[in-house]
Enzyme design. Structure first.
Site, PDB file in Angstrom:
ATOM      1  N   HIS A   6       4.043   1.415   2.197  1.00  0.00           N
ATOM      2  CA  HIS A   6       5.249   0.738   1.701  1.00  0.00           C
ATOM      3  C   HIS A   6       5.919   1.574   0.595  1.00  0.00           C
ATOM      4  O   HIS A   6       7.148   1.669   0.525  1.00  0.00           O
ATOM      5  CB  HIS A   6       4.896  -0.629   1.115  1.00  0.00           C
ATOM      6  CG  HIS A   6       4.246  -1.580   2.081  1.00  0.00           C
ATOM      7  ND1 HIS A   6       2.969  -2.060   1.911  1.00  0.00           N
ATOM      8  CD2 HIS A   6       4.697  -2.140   3.231  1.00  0.00           C
ATOM      9  CE1 HIS A   6       2.657  -2.882   2.908  1.00  0.00           C
ATOM     10  NE2 HIS A   6       3.687  -2.948   3.727  1.00  0.00           N
ATOM     11  N   HIS A  14       0.867  -1.181   0.000  1.00  0.00           N
ATOM     12  CA  HIS A  14       0.000   0.000   0.000  1.00  0.00           C
ATOM     13  C   HIS A  14       0.906   1.235   0.000  1.00  0.00           C
ATOM     14  O   HIS A  14       2.146   1.114  -0.015  1.00  0.00           O
ATOM     15  CB  HIS A  14      -0.948  -0.026   1.205  1.00  0.00           C
ATOM     16  CG  HIS A  14      -0.275  -0.274   2.518  1.00  0.00           C
ATOM     17  ND1 HIS A  14       0.640   0.593   3.055  1.00  0.00           N
ATOM     18  CD2 HIS A  14      -0.374  -1.327   3.391  1.00  0.00           C
ATOM     19  CE1 HIS A  14       1.065   0.115   4.209  1.00  0.00           C
ATOM     20  NE2 HIS A  14       0.481  -1.061   4.441  1.00  0.00           N
ATOM     21  N   GLU A  15       0.279   2.396   0.051  1.00  0.00           N
ATOM     22  CA  GLU A  15       1.034   3.652  -0.033  1.00  0.00           C
ATOM     23  C   GLU A  15       2.116   3.757   1.060  1.00  0.00           C
ATOM     24  O   GLU A  15       3.177   4.330   0.828  1.00  0.00           O
ATOM     25  CB  GLU A  15       0.055   4.835   0.022  1.00  0.00           C
ATOM     26  CG  GLU A  15       0.675   6.204  -0.153  1.00  0.00           C
ATOM     27  CD  GLU A  15       1.392   6.418  -1.482  1.00  0.00           C
ATOM     28  OE1 GLU A  15       1.059   5.737  -2.483  1.00  0.00           O
ATOM     29  OE2 GLU A  15       2.314   7.269  -1.524  1.00  0.00           O
ATOM     30  N   GLN A  31       9.367  -3.120  16.272  1.00  0.00           N
ATOM     31  CA  GLN A  31      10.173  -3.835  15.274  1.00  0.00           C
ATOM     32  C   GLN A  31      11.351  -2.973  14.817  1.00  0.00           C
ATOM     33  O   GLN A  31      12.491  -3.462  14.702  1.00  0.00           O
ATOM     34  CB  GLN A  31       9.280  -4.196  14.082  1.00  0.00           C
ATOM     35  CG  GLN A  31      10.040  -4.677  12.854  1.00  0.00           C
ATOM     36  CD  GLN A  31       9.115  -5.096  11.738  1.00  0.00           C
ATOM     37  OE1 GLN A  31       8.536  -6.170  11.779  1.00  0.00           O
ATOM     38  NE2 GLN A  31       8.955  -4.247  10.730  1.00  0.00           N
ATOM     39  N   LYS A  55       5.354   2.604  11.877  1.00  0.00           N
ATOM     40  CA  LYS A  55       4.087   1.926  12.197  1.00  0.00           C
ATOM     41  C   LYS A  55       4.376   0.702  13.080  1.00  0.00           C
ATOM     42  O   LYS A  55       3.630   0.386  13.993  1.00  0.00           O
ATOM     43  CB  LYS A  55       3.416   1.511  10.884  1.00  0.00           C
ATOM     44  CG  LYS A  55       2.461   0.349  10.954  1.00  0.00           C
ATOM     45  CD  LYS A  55       1.074   0.818  11.213  1.00  0.00           C
ATOM     46  CE  LYS A  55       0.001  -0.247  11.079  1.00  0.00           C
ATOM     47  NZ  LYS A  55       0.373  -1.622  11.185  1.00  0.00           N
ATOM     48  N   ASP A  56       5.480  -0.001  12.755  1.00  0.00           N
ATOM     49  CA  ASP A  56       5.922  -1.148  13.563  1.00  0.00           C
ATOM     50  C   ASP A  56       7.077  -0.650  14.433  1.00  0.00           C
ATOM     51  O   ASP A  56       8.240  -0.967  14.194  1.00  0.00           O
ATOM     52  CB  ASP A  56       6.360  -2.282  12.635  1.00  0.00           C
ATOM     53  CG  ASP A  56       5.227  -2.745  11.746  1.00  0.00           C
ATOM     54  OD1 ASP A  56       4.448  -3.594  12.182  1.00  0.00           O
ATOM     55  OD2 ASP A  56       5.096  -2.222  10.624  1.00  0.00           O
ATOM     56  N   SER A  92      -2.439  -0.586   6.602  1.00  0.00           N
ATOM     57  CA  SER A  92      -1.917  -1.903   6.958  1.00  0.00           C
ATOM     58  C   SER A  92      -2.465  -2.919   5.969  1.00  0.00           C
ATOM     59  O   SER A  92      -3.626  -2.820   5.551  1.00  0.00           O
ATOM     60  CB  SER A  92      -2.383  -2.279   8.371  1.00  0.00           C
ATOM     61  OG  SER A  92      -2.204  -3.671   8.583  1.00  0.00           O
ATOM     62  N   SER A  93      -1.623  -3.894   5.620  1.00  0.00           N
ATOM     63  CA  SER A  93      -2.104  -4.962   4.735  1.00  0.00           C
ATOM     64  C   SER A  93      -3.267  -5.690   5.391  1.00  0.00           C
ATOM     65  O   SER A  93      -4.130  -6.244   4.720  1.00  0.00           O
ATOM     66  CB  SER A  93      -0.975  -5.948   4.438  1.00  0.00           C
ATOM     67  OG  SER A  93       0.147  -5.243   3.961  1.00  0.00           O
TER      68      SER A  93
HETATM   69  P1  AMP Z   1       4.811  -5.201   6.255  1.00  0.00           P
HETATM   70  O1  AMP Z   1       3.483  -4.458   6.159  1.00  0.00           O
HETATM   71  O2  AMP Z   1       4.935  -6.026   7.472  1.00  0.00           O
HETATM   72  O3  AMP Z   1       5.141  -5.893   4.992  1.00  0.00           O
HETATM   73  O4  AMP Z   1       5.877  -4.059   6.465  1.00  0.00           O
HETATM   74  C1  AMP Z   1       6.921  -3.742   5.607  1.00  0.00           C
HETATM   75  C2  AMP Z   1       7.454  -2.380   5.990  1.00  0.00           C
HETATM   76  O5  AMP Z   1       6.469  -1.397   5.741  1.00  0.00           O
HETATM   77  C3  AMP Z   1       7.799  -2.271   7.492  1.00  0.00           C
HETATM   78  O6  AMP Z   1       8.969  -1.491   7.636  1.00  0.00           O
HETATM   79  C4  AMP Z   1       6.589  -1.549   8.045  1.00  0.00           C
HETATM   80  O7  AMP Z   1       6.850  -0.814   9.215  1.00  0.00           O
HETATM   81  C5  AMP Z   1       6.262  -0.615   6.892  1.00  0.00           C
HETATM   82  N1  AMP Z   1       4.874  -0.150   6.954  1.00  0.00           N
HETATM   83  C6  AMP Z   1       3.748  -0.903   7.025  1.00  0.00           C
HETATM   84  N2  AMP Z   1       2.651  -0.112   7.107  1.00  0.00           N
HETATM   85  C7  AMP Z   1       3.097   1.171   7.090  1.00  0.00           C
HETATM   86  C8  AMP Z   1       2.470   2.451   7.163  1.00  0.00           C
HETATM   87  N3  AMP Z   1       1.155   2.586   7.274  1.00  0.00           N
HETATM   88  N4  AMP Z   1       3.249   3.547   7.133  1.00  0.00           N
HETATM   89  C9  AMP Z   1       4.609   3.436   7.040  1.00  0.00           C
HETATM   90  N5  AMP Z   1       5.260   2.265   6.963  1.00  0.00           N
HETATM   91  C10 AMP Z   1       4.519   1.149   6.986  1.00  0.00           C
END
Ligand code: AMP
Length: 289
Positions: free
Chosen positions: A37, A34-35, A153, A149-150, A185-186
């Site tokens: 990422h 999504h945006e 992590q 967001k995480d 979020s996915s």
């Molecule tokens: P994932 O959604 O687990 O695949 O996360 C991959 C990367 O994208 C991680 O570094 C997340 O923290 C980041 N991420 C996920 N959602 C967001 C968001 N809404 N805003 C900024 N970064 C994000």
């Protein structure tokens, strides 16, 4: 844009790029992009000449009753989003290549993994640390971009990268939100229209927390306010916590009012678990009033 599945080929590609003087930017993801990422890709481009985005749904970071099986996977759709943003390579390894049966090693980060998501998802951060270490060893020296967001992590990744002298520069980027304030979020795709409306309770409560912090309300009051507000719309709360943004430890109640604090929330609507956070005194509130 190239897609590489093979680990050795990915390693060689990155080595060749560096040898010809190119700097590598790296964005590790689990796909379902999504945006949020894509902004990480934009940032990676600013610090590099070649951007690698990994897409790998990492089995070792999911617990036995979590959503590993149903996690959305659509490599073609992800590639179609990445190409126009200027990513150069999608790295999409197979689970059996990433985790041959004889992988005996673990990466465990102490202390900062004990609370928040670490307390509710046993082994989760070991899985994250293992896969990110492997990905860093595959891509090699680079600038890697992660989302705040995480938040926990990101702290864990910064920590083992420093502790293990891994030659990767880590950048953390602000949370990207939908127009109404919901953190992208996915996992938002699991929500029904009604659940999607209820999910906004976290962003609303975090926004109110900024107001309370400006008025120097006691941190316990802020925590209680958020807990009650989230409880009204979510089915279960894993945690609502107000902690030091770096140590992730509770703040000393007797000390002077802090300049910044991390407020982090994890809660479930049905079986969908959502997380969000904000740093009071530093971030903009999730919802612009
Ligand atoms: P994932 O959604 O687990 O695949 O996360 C991959 C990367 O994208 C991680 O570094 C997340 O923290 C980041 N991420 C996920 N959602 C967001 C968001 N809404 N805003 C900024 N970064 C994000």
């Amino acid at each position: 844009m190239k897609t590489i599945h093979n680990i050795k080929e990915m390693q060689q590609y990155c080595r060749d790029q560096r040898q010809s003087g190119k700097r590598i930017g790296f964005v590790p993801t689990m796909g379902a992009l999504h945006e949020g990422h894509l902004r990480l890709v934009d940032e990676a481009k600013k610090h590099s000449d070649v951007v690698v985005v990994s897409i790998f749904v990492n089995p070792t970071q999911f617990g036995p009753n979590e959503d590993f099986e149903k996690y959305p996977r659509d490599l073609e759709a992800d590639a179609a989003k990445l190409a126009p943003r200027g990513a150069d390579v999608v790295f999409n390894p197979n689970a059996s290549d990433m985790y041959p049966e004889d992988c005996l090693s673990t990466i465990h980060v102490r202390t900062i993994t004990a609370d928040l998501c670490g307390a509710h998802r046993p082994g989760h951060f070991d899985g994250v640390a293992l896969v990110v270490t492997k990905l860093f060893n595959i891509v090699g020296e680079c600038t890697a971009v992660f989302g705040r967001k995480d938040f926990q992590q990101l702290q864990v990744i910064k920590r083992f990268t420093a502790d293990l002298n891994i030659p990767v520069q880590i950048i953390g980027m602000p949370t990207v939100r939908e127009a109404d304030g919901l953190a992208m979020s996915s996992r938002n795709s699991y929500l029904s229209p009604d659940e999607r409306k209820r999910a906004l309770a976290i962003a609303r409560a975090l926004t109110e927390a900024h107001e309370l912090f400006t008025k120097r309300s006691p941190l316990a009051t802020i925590e209680q306010y958020i807990t009650e507000a989230v409880m009204q719309s979510f089915d279960t709360i894993d945690y609502v916590t107000v902690v030091h943004p770096e140590t992730l430890q509770p703040l000393d109640g007797d000390a002077s009012y802090p300049q910044t604090v991390l407020v982090a929330v994890a809660a479930k609507i049905g079986s969908t678990r959502l997380i969000d956070n904000t740093v009071l005194g530093e971030d903009a509130p999730p919802i612009n009033k």
